[in-house]
Write a protein that holds these residues in place. Structure first.
Motif, PDB file in Angstrom:
ATOM      1  N   GLY A 371       0.996  -1.075  -0.059  1.00 35.66           N
ATOM      2  CA  GLY A 371      -0.047  -0.172   0.020  1.00 35.66           C
ATOM      3  C   GLY A 371       0.788   1.129  -0.095  1.00 35.66           C
ATOM      4  O   GLY A 371       0.150   2.412  -0.014  1.00 35.66           O
ATOM      5  N   SER A 372       2.176   0.999   0.071  1.00 32.80           N
ATOM      6  CA  SER A 372       2.917   2.538   0.112  1.00 32.80           C
ATOM      7  C   SER A 372       3.224   2.846  -1.345  1.00 32.80           C
ATOM      8  O   SER A 372       2.925   2.181  -2.125  1.00 32.80           O
ATOM      9  N   LYS A 373       3.766   4.214  -1.261  1.00 34.27           N
ATOM     10  CA  LYS A 373       3.753   4.744  -2.755  1.00 34.27           C
ATOM     11  C   LYS A 373       5.243   5.345  -2.767  1.00 34.27           C
ATOM     12  O   LYS A 373       5.703   5.881  -1.831  1.00 34.27           O
ATOM     13  N   VAL A 374       5.746   5.429  -3.959  1.00 40.88           N
ATOM     14  CA  VAL A 374       7.216   6.057  -4.286  1.00 40.88           C
ATOM     15  C   VAL A 374       6.852   7.433  -4.758  1.00 40.88           C
ATOM     16  O   VAL A 374       6.372   7.276  -5.944  1.00 40.88           O
ATOM     17  N   GLU A 375       7.591   8.356  -4.416  1.00 39.07           N
ATOM     18  CA  GLU A 375       7.235   9.758  -5.048  1.00 39.07           C
ATOM     19  C   GLU A 375       8.583  10.262  -5.394  1.00 39.07           C
ATOM     20  O   GLU A 375       9.638  10.169  -4.564  1.00 39.07           O
ATOM     21  N   PHE A 376       8.909  11.061  -6.411  1.00 37.50           N
ATOM     22  CA  PHE A 376       9.993  11.585  -6.834  1.00 37.50           C
ATOM     23  C   PHE A 376      10.073  12.979  -6.273  1.00 37.50           C
ATOM     24  O   PHE A 376       9.365  13.763  -6.475  1.00 37.50           O
ATOM     25  N   GLU A 377      11.178  13.244  -5.589  1.00 39.03           N
ATOM     26  CA  GLU A 377      11.186  14.468  -4.578  1.00 39.03           C
ATOM     27  C   GLU A 377      12.509  15.502  -5.084  1.00 39.03           C
ATOM     28  O   GLU A 377      12.593  16.434  -4.601  1.00 39.03           O
ATOM     29  N   ALA A 378      13.395  14.793  -5.609  1.00 39.38           N
ATOM     30  CA  ALA A 378      14.621  15.409  -5.846  1.00 39.38           C
ATOM     31  C   ALA A 378      14.782  16.349  -7.146  1.00 39.38           C
ATOM     32  O   ALA A 378      15.536  16.037  -8.203  1.00 39.38           O
ATOM     33  N   TRP A 379      13.540  17.291  -7.224  1.00 42.21           N
ATOM     34  CA  TRP A 379      13.629  18.104  -8.473  1.00 42.21           C
ATOM     35  C   TRP A 379      14.876  18.943  -8.528  1.00 42.21           C
ATOM     36  O   TRP A 379      15.240  19.328  -9.551  1.00 42.21           O
ATOM     37  N   VAL A 380      15.416  19.224  -7.686  1.00 44.62           N
ATOM     38  CA  VAL A 380      16.573  20.108  -7.544  1.00 44.62           C
ATOM     39  C   VAL A 380      17.795  19.587  -8.497  1.00 44.62           C
ATOM     40  O   VAL A 380      18.612  19.952  -9.037  1.00 44.62           O
ATOM     41  N   LYS A 381      17.517  18.107  -8.441  1.00 42.38           N
ATOM     42  CA  LYS A 381      18.809  17.535  -9.019  1.00 42.38           C
ATOM     43  C   LYS A 381      18.460  17.368 -10.781  1.00 42.38           C
ATOM     44  O   LYS A 381      19.255  16.749 -11.405  1.00 42.38           O
ATOM     45  N   THR A 382      17.196  17.752 -11.267  1.00 44.72           N
ATOM     46  CA  THR A 382      17.003  17.551 -12.399  1.00 44.72           C
ATOM     47  C   THR A 382      17.264  18.710 -13.276  1.00 44.72           C
ATOM     48  O   THR A 382      17.484  19.669 -12.773  1.00 44.72           O
ATOM     49  N   GLN A 383      17.022  18.467 -14.497  1.00 46.96           N
ATOM     50  CA  GLN A 383      17.573  19.634 -15.420  1.00 46.96           C
ATOM     51  C   GLN A 383      16.833  19.460 -16.991  1.00 46.96           C
ATOM     52  O   GLN A 383      16.565  18.186 -17.220  1.00 46.96           O
ATOM     53  N   ARG A 384      16.054  20.627 -17.228  1.00 51.59           N
ATOM     54  CA  ARG A 384      15.303  20.326 -18.544  1.00 51.59           C
ATOM     55  C   ARG A 384      16.244  20.332 -19.643  1.00 51.59           C
ATOM     56  O   ARG A 384      17.246  20.849 -19.949  1.00 51.59           O
ATOM     57  N   LEU A 385      16.104  19.523 -20.772  1.00 53.67           N
ATOM     58  CA  LEU A 385      16.630  19.082 -21.886  1.00 53.67           C
ATOM     59  C   LEU A 385      15.757  19.808 -23.093  1.00 53.67           C
ATOM     60  O   LEU A 385      14.729  19.969 -23.032  1.00 53.67           O
ATOM     61  N   PRO A 386      16.696  19.878 -23.994  1.00 49.20           N
ATOM     62  CA  PRO A 386      16.057  20.681 -25.063  1.00 49.20           C
ATOM     63  C   PRO A 386      15.251  19.853 -26.067  1.00 49.20           C
ATOM     64  O   PRO A 386      14.829  20.395 -27.123  1.00 49.20           O
ATOM     65  N   PHE A 387      15.413  18.663 -26.144  1.00 49.62           N
ATOM     66  CA  PHE A 387      14.594  17.636 -26.868  1.00 49.62           C
ATOM     67  C   PHE A 387      14.139  16.473 -26.039  1.00 49.62           C
ATOM     68  O   PHE A 387      14.891  15.885 -24.953  1.00 49.62           O
ATOM     69  N   VAL A 388      13.449  15.559 -26.670  1.00 52.41           N
ATOM     70  CA  VAL A 388      13.032  14.178 -25.992  1.00 52.41           C
ATOM     71  C   VAL A 388      12.422  13.513 -27.332  1.00 52.41           C
ATOM     72  O   VAL A 388      12.047  13.978 -28.106  1.00 52.41           O
ATOM     73  N   ILE A 389      12.878  12.086 -27.158  1.00 53.68           N
ATOM     74  CA  ILE A 389      12.571  11.268 -28.232  1.00 53.68           C
ATOM     75  C   ILE A 389      11.550  10.066 -27.845  1.00 53.68           C
ATOM     76  O   ILE A 389      12.034   9.486 -26.728  1.00 53.68           O
ATOM     77  N   TYR A 390      10.387   9.774 -28.528  1.00 52.16           N
ATOM     78  CA  TYR A 390       9.505   8.884 -28.095  1.00 52.16           C
ATOM     79  C   TYR A 390       9.628   7.527 -29.051  1.00 52.16           C
ATOM     80  O   TYR A 390       9.632   8.155 -30.385  1.00 52.16           O
ATOM     81  N   ALA A 391       9.730   6.481 -28.795  1.00 56.99           N
ATOM     82  CA  ALA A 391       9.964   5.451 -29.856  1.00 56.99           C
ATOM     83  C   ALA A 391       9.168   4.166 -29.411  1.00 56.99           C
ATOM     84  O   ALA A 391       8.854   4.071 -28.217  1.00 56.99           O
ATOM     85  N   ASP A 392       8.810   3.576 -30.278  1.00 60.79           N
ATOM     86  CA  ASP A 392       7.813   2.320 -29.932  1.00 60.79           C
ATOM     87  C   ASP A 392       8.076   1.115 -31.045  1.00 60.79           C
ATOM     88  O   ASP A 392       8.355   1.418 -32.246  1.00 60.79           O
ATOM     89  N   PHE A 393       8.067  -0.072 -30.734  1.00 60.00           N
ATOM     90  CA  PHE A 393       8.097  -1.245 -31.513  1.00 60.00           C
ATOM     91  C   PHE A 393       6.664  -1.760 -31.791  1.00 60.00           C
ATOM     92  O   PHE A 393       5.904  -1.778 -30.583  1.00 60.00           O
ATOM     93  N   GLU A 394       6.145  -2.277 -32.878  1.00 56.26           N
ATOM     94  CA  GLU A 394       4.998  -3.305 -33.114  1.00 56.26           C
ATOM     95  C   GLU A 394       5.588  -4.584 -32.916  1.00 56.26           C
ATOM     96  O   GLU A 394       6.608  -4.809 -33.807  1.00 56.26           O
ATOM     97  N   ALA A 395       4.944  -5.685 -32.769  1.00 52.11           N
ATOM     98  CA  ALA A 395       5.256  -6.883 -32.893  1.00 52.11           C
ATOM     99  C   ALA A 395       4.057  -7.750 -33.217  1.00 52.11           C
ATOM    100  O   ALA A 395       3.040  -7.556 -32.846  1.00 52.11           O
TER     101      ALA A 395
END
Length: 434
Positions: A371-395
């Motif tokens: 019943g416990s939950k994990v939440e990301f809290e270390a926002w100060v350690k994150t950094q915004r990147l100028p791009f992101v790539i989404y990829a997917d396979f079909e099988a």
């Protein structure tokens, strides 16, 4: 609006609220880090590590060395500050054992972009420093860690370029090493497993007696008497202090060829109402003459005991199987000799597992409570990147009835058929490079 629409609206509003709170929290953390760095840059302007802050009655002290020479190369800057850093650490550790870590700070920017520079830091983990530690060697290792981290950051296509090396922060923490002392009884639950020899010493040399206990013959092995004294010739204990901290075990290993030592701790799981063994120190490679020790204690004193049967000691916290088990001493994964189709078992399975686990830091895996939950809290350690790539396979799924062991059956085999990807960039990233 019907009830379903109202519920949907409530969920969207709730999600938006959570997202807003997280964004606000991340923004406050980033603003705080920026203010702290600006303050550091204003406080010190000397060719030395200057104390900038302290806390917990000087249990934690921070020093900063600014890049006043404006070095453009990390290696040149670190080479210049190393003598100052070694001297500063030697002065501090001359009074007491410490732990310290380093943080190399810099500013990065995106070429041909009007976006402001972003702060970036490359850090080391806290390292224990004792009076016999080679400080120069420790500093060199920490420098290489930070440089390797910077290489990874620069080489992963972030688009950022080094703008300016700001400086390096030294954080020093009060440290009380683990050390063994006089006799402490073992909890009855652990003692009943018949896997421990616990010498009842009245001096501070429990590390030595726990090592020698393996060679003591006859009954009453827990009594430190002439039987123990007759075995002292077997190993070289010079250079150790008594109390013996865990950090000095490497000295014992160096002075005794073909000897290795693992140390394990003991803690109470109040939820499951039982004692758990966990790794404190695991040798990189077990030598021909290997020892496993149990380290127990409280805030007043501590004690080493010899683990005569490691599998017996940890069996109950890992499995209900009553037969012989083979246990990894780094992560406590266990294997047994029960037949399993197409699966290695027993000692053979353990040796195969060690090829993967042997390079990892020793851990005791603990599953989250139900019943416990994990939440990301270390926002100060994150950094915004100028791009992101989404990829997917079909099988295509091909039905099969293969079996993997006695309890696992393969239902489908996946055959890749096609793939697709999409690149999403920030508005200020040009679609073409002139």
């Amino acid at each position: 609006m019907n009830q379903q629409d109202q519920a949907s609206s409530t969920q969207v509003t709730s999600a938006t609220s959570v997202s807003s709170r997280q964004a606000a929290k991340r923004s406050r953390a980033n603003n705080s880090a920026v203010r702290s760095k600006r303050l550091r840059m204003q406080l010190t302007d000397t060719h030395d590590f200057t104390e900038i802050d302290s806390a917990l009655d000087r249990g934690a002290v921070w020093f900063y060395r600014k890049n006043v020479e404006n070095f453009a190369s990390y290696r040149d800057f670190l080479r210049a500050v190393k003598p100052e850093l070694v001297v500063r650490l030697a002065e501090i550790v001359g009074n007491r054992p410490i732990k310290y870590n380093l943080k190399l700070e810099a500013s990065y920017h995106i070429p041909r972009s009007e976006a402001p520079p972003e702060d970036r830091a490359f850090k080391t983990r806290a390292r224990a420093l004792l009076s016999d530690t080679d400080i120069g060697c420790a500093v060199d290792e920490d420098f290489e860690v930070m440089l390797a981290e910077e290489d990874v950051y620069s080489g992963r296509g972030s688009g950022f370029t080094l703008s300016h090396i700001d400086g390096i922060m030294l954080s020093v923490y009060k440290y009380t090493p683990l050390a063994g002392s006089s006799y402490i009884p073992i909890p009855s639950e652990i003692n009943n497993r018949k896997a421990i020899i616990n010498p009842q010493n009245i001096d501070q040399s429990c590390f030595k007696w726990s090592i020698l206990s393996r060679h003591v013959k006859g009954d009453h092995k827990y009594r430190v008497d002439r039987k123990y004294f007759n075995e002292e010739h077997r190993y070289n204990f010079t250079g150790l202090t008594f109390l013996t901290p865990v950090s000095q075990i490497k000295i014992f290993e160096r002075q005794n060829p073909n000897v290795s030592v693992n140390v394990y701790g003991l803690e109470r799981d109040d939820v499951k109402m039982k004692w758990l063994v966990y790794p404190l120190r695991v040798a990189d490679q077990e030598q021909q003459n290997h020892f496993d020790l149990l380290y127990i204690g409280d805030s007043v004193k501590s004690h080493y005991a010899y683990i005569s049967d490691f599998s017996k000691l940890v069996r109950k916290q890992k499995t209900r199987h009553q037969g012989r088990i083979y246990t990894c001493k780094r992560c406590f994964t266990c294997f047994d000799d029960r037949p399993k189709k197409h699966i290695l078992r027993g000692q053979q399975a353990l040796e195969q597992h060690k090829l993967i686990c042997g390079k990892n830091k020793p851990i005791l895996p603990v599953m989250p409570a139900e019943g416990s939950k994990v939440e990301f809290e270390a926002w100060v350690k994150t950094q915004r990147l100028p791009f992101v790539i989404y990829a997917d396979f079909e099988a295509l799924l091909e039905k099969t009835d293969d079996r993997m062991g006695a309890y696992t059956r393969t239902v489908h085999t996946h055959h890749p058929m096609s793939y697709g990807f999409m690149v999403k960039t920030s508005d200020d990233v040009p679609s073409t490079i002139p």
